[in-house]
Design a protein around this motif. Structure first.
Motif, PDB file in Angstrom:
ATOM      1  N   ARG A 267       0.820  -1.205   0.000  1.00 33.65           N
ATOM      2  CA  ARG A 267       0.000   0.000   0.000  1.00 33.65           C
ATOM      3  C   ARG A 267       0.859   1.263   0.000  1.00 33.65           C
ATOM      4  O   ARG A 267       0.513   2.266  -0.615  1.00 33.65           O
ATOM      5  N   ALA A 270       1.856   1.880  -3.495  1.00 35.92           N
ATOM      6  CA  ALA A 270       0.720   2.381  -4.280  1.00 35.92           C
ATOM      7  C   ALA A 270       0.535   3.883  -4.069  1.00 35.92           C
ATOM      8  O   ALA A 270       0.290   4.632  -5.025  1.00 35.92           O
ATOM      9  N   HIS A 292      -6.769   0.561  -2.414  1.00 35.25           N
ATOM     10  CA  HIS A 292      -6.155  -0.443  -1.533  1.00 35.25           C
ATOM     11  C   HIS A 292      -7.033  -0.635  -0.311  1.00 35.25           C
ATOM     12  O   HIS A 292      -7.992   0.113  -0.078  1.00 35.25           O
ATOM     13  N   ARG A 300     -13.505   2.919  -2.355  1.00 37.68           N
ATOM     14  CA  ARG A 300     -13.272   1.698  -3.118  1.00 37.68           C
ATOM     15  C   ARG A 300     -14.455   1.387  -4.044  1.00 37.68           C
ATOM     16  O   ARG A 300     -14.274   0.983  -5.193  1.00 37.68           O
ATOM     17  N   CYS A 317      -3.168   0.103  -7.677  1.00 38.56           N
ATOM     18  CA  CYS A 317      -3.852  -0.764  -6.705  1.00 38.56           C
ATOM     19  C   CYS A 317      -2.899  -1.796  -6.125  1.00 38.56           C
ATOM     20  O   CYS A 317      -1.758  -1.934  -6.565  1.00 38.56           O
ATOM     21  N   THR A 318      -3.401  -2.507  -5.136  1.00 35.80           N
ATOM     22  CA  THR A 318      -2.667  -3.604  -4.503  1.00 35.80           C
ATOM     23  C   THR A 318      -3.471  -4.876  -4.699  1.00 35.80           C
ATOM     24  O   THR A 318      -4.301  -4.967  -5.600  1.00 35.80           O
ATOM     25  N   SER A 320      -5.902  -5.738  -3.323  1.00 29.53           N
ATOM     26  CA  SER A 320      -7.331  -5.478  -3.140  1.00 29.53           C
ATOM     27  C   SER A 320      -8.116  -5.675  -4.429  1.00 29.53           C
ATOM     28  O   SER A 320      -9.332  -5.853  -4.400  1.00 29.53           O
TER      29      SER A 320
END
Length: 858
Positions: A267, A270, A292, A300, A317-318, A320
């Protein structure tokens, strides 16, 4: 005509063979595992299988002159759809609802996750939908209802989406136990698992179902993996600067596609990349987004909807966005840094071209030179489908204890009947009678040392042997604590507004905010923020004017190199040792590998390279097993302890995914002491425990176990306990058990989890066995080689600030490049630093030193 055939005909689609196979299997009452390419149609394979078997379309309305507004009665709860992530629930609900509307099927679809509103929960308490999309935690919570058996009486089918994400952790074990209860109530329950990236499919099936069918959805789908090549490489690379000198190339790549996902491994990374992209292209404001797990749900949801609508140019993004969410507009994926695993890379690649017949493409963006090596290896590993295996944990007793209290709430249980049910779950198939009796005693009075405290009398049997929870307060506390996900306490981040709270931005870990003072700046949610105050587990912020900012560090971001990818890396080095540079990545890497071969040698699958160097700091040993960071930490400590048995020695240790460094201030002839006996796996468990502060590691691990087992309570909403409070409470229990209840099985579990998860002892043993079969190649080197240099930087990180480290690196690189001669690329050693979540926190007091009694000292 079946419902599936009718719906596919409406769209002029033709079902794939694997979809027909699933439909027929469910029609026959069979369970199974569907392993199919991402975007191939797994969801509709199992959904229409359920509809074909259990649903009927609405009857045609009879002609009538009297209008009616009466809605048709919806079918009762029939299908449970388990998702590993709340973010997937809404997307899955939309996919399941579409055919119900068009075919006029009297079924409803609903969601039950941590994001479900209280109003929706109240409606569901009156009647659950026909198909319920939920998580393992929410399913267990529903099972604690007094009328749970009646609630789930009509369930006929259970689907586990993205089964690979649950298989290898305690959440999967929690699901195994819930599934055992549902099977007890309905022995004919049909169960299907879905996955696209499972390396050990037979094991995945065994864990999920006793008997089932494996369906392979192999479709001709192109998976393209390429690399964004930098203009030149550093011959002496180091991890820490995040490749931002490639920002211009990344921007150019984004310009060529309508919508791109830019994946990072952490994160923190990111946040940095989002801000850098926005600074590079301010005209993309509103077209770039950040996603994230620490951002608020509203943010989100907005990003996911905008992605579906094709309204965004790129999203940084990660993980997620790793799983199953269907974003058709996404044309391609960029991966910043090494993916560290083959399955993860394939999963992320599948976010593009998420439809049958469309190619998926992922472009790797190396953040330092050696990641070119991993990129080349990843391409080969993906092509050969070397997917990592995932193994289910074996009988975690903290999860069992939590489950027993949950079942005592859910109508109660008879001990003998529940034991048979628990043993039907794969993780507890070898549960002994002694372990079962210990678990019952633990929920009845907390074991031998807690019998005097009423808070640990969580369940007890009545005269008929029915175990129930006697205290309503303890029942409420337990329901609030259900789950196996444990993380550091987090604080909400909200805008500061006079007279009250502003809008929410998300959450950040308490440990990060604790280091800031009011007025300090930090980067979060893509914004430069200034901390105003901290109050009631909330960090209030406003926009900052200063350009200097800290980057939040979240735990859980460490991603060790997988065995499969590590083996592919060694294969590439072996090819280079023979003069074979078959890919553009390897050809670009040739100057670095040439220096490595000239000053030392290249590791291969048949040799174990050891570099010995004498400097002003002492005697260095660099070893390259290529077994991953966690194994190298255990191996380095083990070797240091074994080397110290003959004479008192003190070592400093540094590790990365490729190798390890041992630095000794005292003279030591590594060429003489490096013998096959040093890598012997005999007495491994004893030596590992002796070489590390295993007691302290177990104490840290016990915090998670204590929370899951219900020994410590995280607090009520709005009054959550801090991570420090939880650690203190769990440490107190740890000490009490050690002194007064040393046979407590939770202590044993803590030690086992340290060995299995933090030190990966099984992989360590496998590594030692492999190393014994290799030829030891000892090289005396005059200076740090390209492979050794990153290990030096890792060690310096623990004692130097970012500014001092940058200066130190700059001087070292200049000296090494001068020694290597022409042909190098001078990287920007002043590139901005980031808090690297993949790097372990400094391990104070980790250096073993032999004492008079032969035990390690720090």
């Amino acid at each position: 005509m079946s419902l599936a055939s009718a719906w596919f005909a409406l769209r002029s689609w033709k079902p794939f063979a694997f979809q027909k196979e699933v439909w027929q299997a469910v029609k026959n009452g069979e369970s199974g595992l569907l392993h199919a390419t991402t975007g191939a149609g797994k969801t509709y394979a199992v959904w229409f299988a359920a509809l074909n078997r259990f649903a009927k379309p609405l009857p045609a309305a009879k002609p009538s002159t009297r209008p009616t507004t009466r809605k048709p009665a919806m079918a009762p709860l029939t299908v449970l759809w388990i998702t590993p992530m709340r973010a997937l629930a809404a997307d899955t609900a939309r996919a399941l609802q579409a055919p119900l509307d068009e075919l006029q099927i009297a079924w409803s679809v609903g969601m039950r996750t941590g994001d479900t509103s209280s109003a929706e929960r109240a409606r569901q308490s009156r009647k659950l939908p026909s198909a319920l999309i939920t998580t393992p935690e929410s399913l267990t919570l529903l099972l604690t209802g007094a009328n749970a058996r009646a609630t789930f009486a009509g369930v006929r089918m259970l689907v586990v989406d993205e089964w690979h994400e649950l298989l290898g952790n305690k959440r999967g074990v929690q699901l195994q136990l819930a599934l055992a209860r549902l099977r007890q109530w309905n022995p004919q329950l049909i169960v299907w698992g879905l996955s696209a990236t499972l390396g050990n499919q037979p094991h995945a099936m065994d864990v999920l179902m006793p008997v089932g069918r494996l369906v392979q959805g192999k479709l001709p789908k192109d998976l393209l993996v390429d690399t964004l090549l930098p203009p030149g490489i550093e011959r002496f690379p180091w991890a820490g600067h995040l490749g931002l000198r490639m920002l211009g190339q990344v921007v150019a790549e984004l310009e060529t596609s309508s919508t791109t996902l830019v994946f990072t491994n952490t994160r923190s990374q990111a946040e940095i990349w989002y801000q850098a992209l926005l600074e590079a292209r301010p005209d993309w404001a509103g077209l770039l987004a950040l996603h994230h797990g620490s951002l608020s749900r509203e943010v989100r949801d907005w990003v996911e909807l905008a992605l579906k609508q094709g309204a965004l140019k790129a999203v940084v993004c990660t993980s997620s966005l790793d799983l199953g969410v269907d974003f058709l507009p996404v044309e391609r994926v960029l991966q910043i840094g090494s993916p560290k695993g083959v399955a993860r890379l394939m999963q992320r690649a599948g976010r593009s071209g998420h439809a049958p017949g469309r190619p998926s493409r992922v472009t790797l963006v190396p953040t330092h030179s050696l990641e070119l090596l991993e990129a080349a290896a990843a391409q080969t590993a993906v092509a050969e489908r070397r997917i990592e295996a995932r193994e289910s944990p074996e009988k975690p007793l903290d999860v069992l204890v939590q489950h027993l209290v949950s079942m005592a709430l859910g109508g109660g249980f008879q001990a003998e009947a529940l034991l048979a049910e628990v043993r039907s779950a794969w993780a507890y198939r070898h549960l002994t009678d002694e372990e079962w009796q210990w678990a019952l005693a633990f929920i009845r009075h907390g074991g031998h040392s807690l019998t005097a405290y009423p808070d640990y009398r969580r369940a007890e049997p009545d005269a008929e042997g029915l175990w129930q929870v006697p205290d309503a307060r303890l029942a409420r506390r337990h329901r609030m604590s259900i789950g196996t996900i444990v993380s550091d306490a987090s604080l909400s981040v909200k805008w500061w507004a006079k007279g009250g709270s502003g809008g929410s931005l998300g959450s950040v870990e308490e440990g990060f905010i604790a280091r800031l003072r009011p007025g300090d700046g930090f980067l979060f949610a893509g914004r430069l923020l200034e901390l105003v105050r901290v109050e009631n587990m909330t960090a209030y912020v406003r926009r900052a004017t200063s350009k200097k900012a800290a980057v939040p560090r979240w735990n859980g971001g460490r991603m060790p190199l997988s065995s499969e990818l590590a083996d592919a890396v060694v294969d590439k080095l072996g090819e280079a040792a023979k003069g074979v540079y078959a890919s553009p990545e390897m050809r670009l890497l040739q100057p670095l590998l040439a220096v490595q071969a000239s000053w030392s040698a290249l590791p291969t699958a048949h040799t174990l390279l050891a570099e010995v160097h004498k400097s002003r700091e002492g005697w260095h040993l660099f070893l390259y097993p290529f077994a991953g960071r966690s194994v190298h930490l255990g191996l380095a400590s083990l070797l240091a302890w074994r080397l110290g048995q003959g004479q008192p020695l003190s070592f400093s240790i540094a590790v990365n995914d490729y190798g390890l460094e041992l630095l000794c201030a005292s003279p030591i002839d590594y060429t003489q002491v490096l013998t096959p006996a040093l890598f012997n796996s005999d007495n491994l468990l004893h030596d590992v425990l002796a070489s590390l502060n295993a007691g302290e590691l177990a104490r840290r691990r016990f915090r998670e176990i204590a929370r899951i087992a219900g020994l410590v309570f995280s607090g009520y909403p709005g009054a959550a306990k801090s991570a420090r409070q939880l650690q203190a409470s769990s440490a107190l229990f740890f000490d009490v058990f050690q002194q007064y209840d040393p046979s407590n099985l939770l202590l044993t579990q803590a030690q086992q989890e340290v060995l299995r998860q933090e030190l990966d002892v099984q992989r360590l043993q496998h590594t030692l066995e492999r190393l014994q079969g290799r030829t030891l190649d000892i090289r005396l080197v005059k200076r740090a080689t390209p492979l050794a240099f990153p290990l030096l930087v890792e060690r310096f990180r623990e004692s130097l600030s970012s500014e001092k480290l940058a200066d130190r690196i700059k001087r070292m690189v200049q000296d090494l490049e001068h020694a290597a001669g022409p042909g190098g690329y001078q990287a920007d050693t002043d590139a901005r630093f980031a808090i690297d979540d993949e790097r372990p926190a400094p391990r104070k007091g980790r250096t073993p030193r032999q004492g008079k009694d032969g035990r390690p000292r720090t």
